[in-house]
Structure formats: structure tokens, C-alpha cells
Design an enzyme around this catalytic site. Structure first.
Site, mmCIF file in Angstrom:
data_model
loop_
_atom_site.group_PDB
_atom_site.id
_atom_site.type_symbol
_atom_site.label_atom_id
_atom_site.label_comp_id
_atom_site.label_asym_id
_atom_site.label_seq_id
_atom_site.Cartn_x
_atom_site.Cartn_y
_atom_site.Cartn_z
ATOM 1 N N LYS A 214 5.517 8.634 -1.141
ATOM 2 C CA LYS A 214 6.006 9.393 -0.356
ATOM 3 C C LYS A 214 7.401 9.695 0.349
ATOM 4 C CE LYS A 214 1.076 8.330 2.028
ATOM 5 N NZ LYS A 214 1.152 7.971 3.763
ATOM 6 N N GLU B 280 -7.382 17.831 -3.657
ATOM 7 C CA GLU B 280 -6.014 17.412 -4.178
ATOM 8 C C GLU B 280 -5.128 17.523 -5.093
ATOM 9 O OE1 GLU B 280 -6.053 13.085 -2.159
ATOM 10 O OE2 GLU B 280 -6.867 14.201 -0.172
ATOM 11 N N TYR C 280 -2.977 17.036 5.326
ATOM 12 C CA TYR C 280 -3.632 15.959 6.272
ATOM 13 C C TYR C 280 -4.656 16.907 7.451
ATOM 14 C CZ TYR C 280 -0.879 11.903 3.780
ATOM 15 O OH TYR C 280 -0.563 11.193 3.131
ATOM 16 N N HIS D 256 0.384 7.611 -1.313
ATOM 17 C CA HIS D 256 -1.187 7.947 -0.390
ATOM 18 C C HIS D 256 -1.946 7.921 -2.129
ATOM 19 C CE1 HIS D 256 -3.987 10.684 0.218
ATOM 20 N NE2 HIS D 256 -3.982 11.592 -0.851
ATOM 21 N N ASN E 185 4.397 4.159 5.131
ATOM 22 C CA ASN E 185 3.506 2.745 3.547
ATOM 23 C C ASN E 185 3.664 3.330 2.759
ATOM 24 O OD1 ASN E 185 1.876 5.124 3.577
ATOM 25 N ND2 ASN E 185 0.219 4.097 4.317
HETATM 26 P P1 GDP Z 1 -4.856 5.964 3.988
HETATM 27 O O1 GDP Z 1 -6.287 6.259 3.767
HETATM 28 O O2 GDP Z 1 -5.106 4.912 3.343
HETATM 29 O O3 GDP Z 1 -3.673 6.920 3.467
HETATM 30 O O4 GDP Z 1 -4.427 6.432 5.539
HETATM 31 P P2 GDP Z 1 -5.834 7.068 6.298
HETATM 32 O O5 GDP Z 1 -6.211 8.648 5.886
HETATM 33 O O6 GDP Z 1 -6.394 6.422 7.391
HETATM 34 O O7 GDP Z 1 -3.943 7.356 7.105
HETATM 35 C C1 GDP Z 1 -2.957 8.525 6.094
HETATM 36 C C2 GDP Z 1 -2.129 8.238 6.834
HETATM 37 O O8 GDP Z 1 -1.814 8.841 8.325
HETATM 38 C C3 GDP Z 1 -1.531 6.446 6.222
HETATM 39 O O9 GDP Z 1 -0.977 7.147 4.748
HETATM 40 C C4 GDP Z 1 -0.238 7.095 7.101
HETATM 41 O O10 GDP Z 1 0.766 6.973 6.216
HETATM 42 C C5 GDP Z 1 -0.614 7.483 8.487
HETATM 43 N N1 GDP Z 1 -1.420 6.689 9.312
HETATM 44 C C6 GDP Z 1 -2.794 5.995 9.471
HETATM 45 N N2 GDP Z 1 -3.168 5.458 10.565
HETATM 46 C C7 GDP Z 1 -2.268 5.714 11.226
HETATM 47 C C8 GDP Z 1 -1.227 4.825 12.769
HETATM 48 O O11 GDP Z 1 -2.613 4.449 13.012
HETATM 49 N N3 GDP Z 1 -0.144 5.318 13.650
HETATM 50 C C9 GDP Z 1 0.326 5.990 12.442
HETATM 51 N N4 GDP Z 1 1.877 6.253 12.833
HETATM 52 N N5 GDP Z 1 0.333 6.987 11.079
HETATM 53 C C10 GDP Z 1 -1.099 6.837 10.310
#
Ligand code: GDP
Length: 139
Positions: A11, A128, A51, A117, A114
Site C-alpha cells: 500500500k 483481484e 474496495y 493487502h 497497514n
Molecule cells: P484486511 O482484509 O485485513 O485488509 O481488512 P478489511 O478487508 O476489513 O479492510 C480493508 C482495509 O480497510 C484495511 O486493510 C485497512 O486499510 C482499512 N480498514 C479496515 N478497518 C478499518 C477501520 O476500522 N478504520 C480505518 N480507518 N480503516 C480500516
């Protein structure tokens, strides 16, 4: 049977901070092979589509802004049971909760910024991979 390919993105936080090489080396040391890679700057429309599943979440707009804030590095990686193995290697979404030695524990800044992905299913890995690599079906 689980597939042997998955899609990852280094990222903008990690790519912009010059951490791509270290993250790729870490993944290669964990047995992943890079099958395809590119460097690109996502448009807002691309980030919103990628997303799209999170469209109704409160963090959606912030996530799109972050993902379009700089260049990123999508890659297709290969390893036996690739989806599960990469999810394990990157760690929990929030680096504060990620296990020792995972990419997010080592390189992520926050729950949003973070570092990386990883696809969460074989179906999404295929979708994807095609999103970023038109040639994905022939690799
Ligand atoms: P992943 O599969 O671990 O990447 O997590 P998710 O699919 O739930 O979320 C996609 C991305 O959205 C995450 O990798 C983070 O960059 C972002 N994200 C997820 N949860 C949060 C949150 O509670 N707050 C914020 N600001 N970003 C989030």
C-alpha cells in the site's frame, strides 16, 4: 482444493516509505514467489471499485483517500495454499493486534495505513488478480 495464487498490494504508506524491497524479501523468505508485479497510482474510481465491498463502512472515504495518496505495488504471489498462507504472513488488520514477525507487525503504521493487502478467498484472489493484471489468466 485451495489455489496456489493470491493477490497482494504493497500500500502507499509502505511503498512511499521505501519498504517495498524489505516486504518482498520477507515474503520470498516465507516461500512466496512473485508471479507478476507493477507500480501504479490508483485513481479514485479504481480504489472505490477495488474496495467496493466496504462502500457502506464509515472508513470507506478515508480508505479511498489513503489508497490514492501515492503509488502502490500490486503483485500476484504463488505458494501452496496461497490465500491462507499470505493472510497468516501479513497478520491482523490492526498492527497493534498482529502477531510477531508478520508484515503488518513489522511495517504497518496503523489500522488503516497497514502496509499491505491480501485477498481473503480464492474467488477474490482471481477477481483481484484480473483487476490489476489483464494477463492473470495466462500466467
Ligand atoms: P484486511 O482484509 O485485513 O485488509 O481488512 P478489511 O478487508 O476489513 O479492510 C480493508 C482495509 O480497510 C484495511 O486493510 C485497512 O486499510 C482499512 N480498514 C479496515 N478497518 C478499518 C477501520 O476500522 N478504520 C480505518 N480507518 N480503516 C480500516
Amino acid at each position: 482444493m485451495a489455489g496456489n495464487r493470491t493477490l497482494t498490494i504493497i500500500k502507499p504508506d509502505a511503498f512511499g516509505a521505501g519498504k517495498a524491497g524489505k516486504i518482498i524479501a520477507h515474503l520470498e523468505a516465507g516461500g512466496f514467489r512473485v508471479v507478476a508485479a507493477r507500480v501504479m497510482h490508483l485513481s479514485t474510481a479504481q480504489a472505490e471499485e477495488f474496495y467496493g465491498v466496504h462502500r457502506e463502512r464509515p472508513f470507506f472515504r478515508s480508505l479511498v483517500t489513503f489508497m490514492t495518496s501515492g503509488k502502490c505495488m500490486p503483485m500476484i504471489l504463488e505458494k501452496a495454499d496461497a490465500v491462507a498462507e499470505l493472510r497468516r504472513a501479513i497478520g491482523s488488520t490492526d498492527p497493534a493486534e498482529a502477531a510477531e514477525g508478520t508484515v503488518r507487525k513489522l511495517y504497518a503504521e496503523s489500522k488503516e495505513r497497514n502496509a499491505i493487502h491480501a485477498s481473503d478467498s480464492d474467488e477474490n484472489a482471481t477477481r483481484e488478480s484480473r483487476f490489476f493484471f489483464a494477463e492473470a489468466g495466462t500466467l
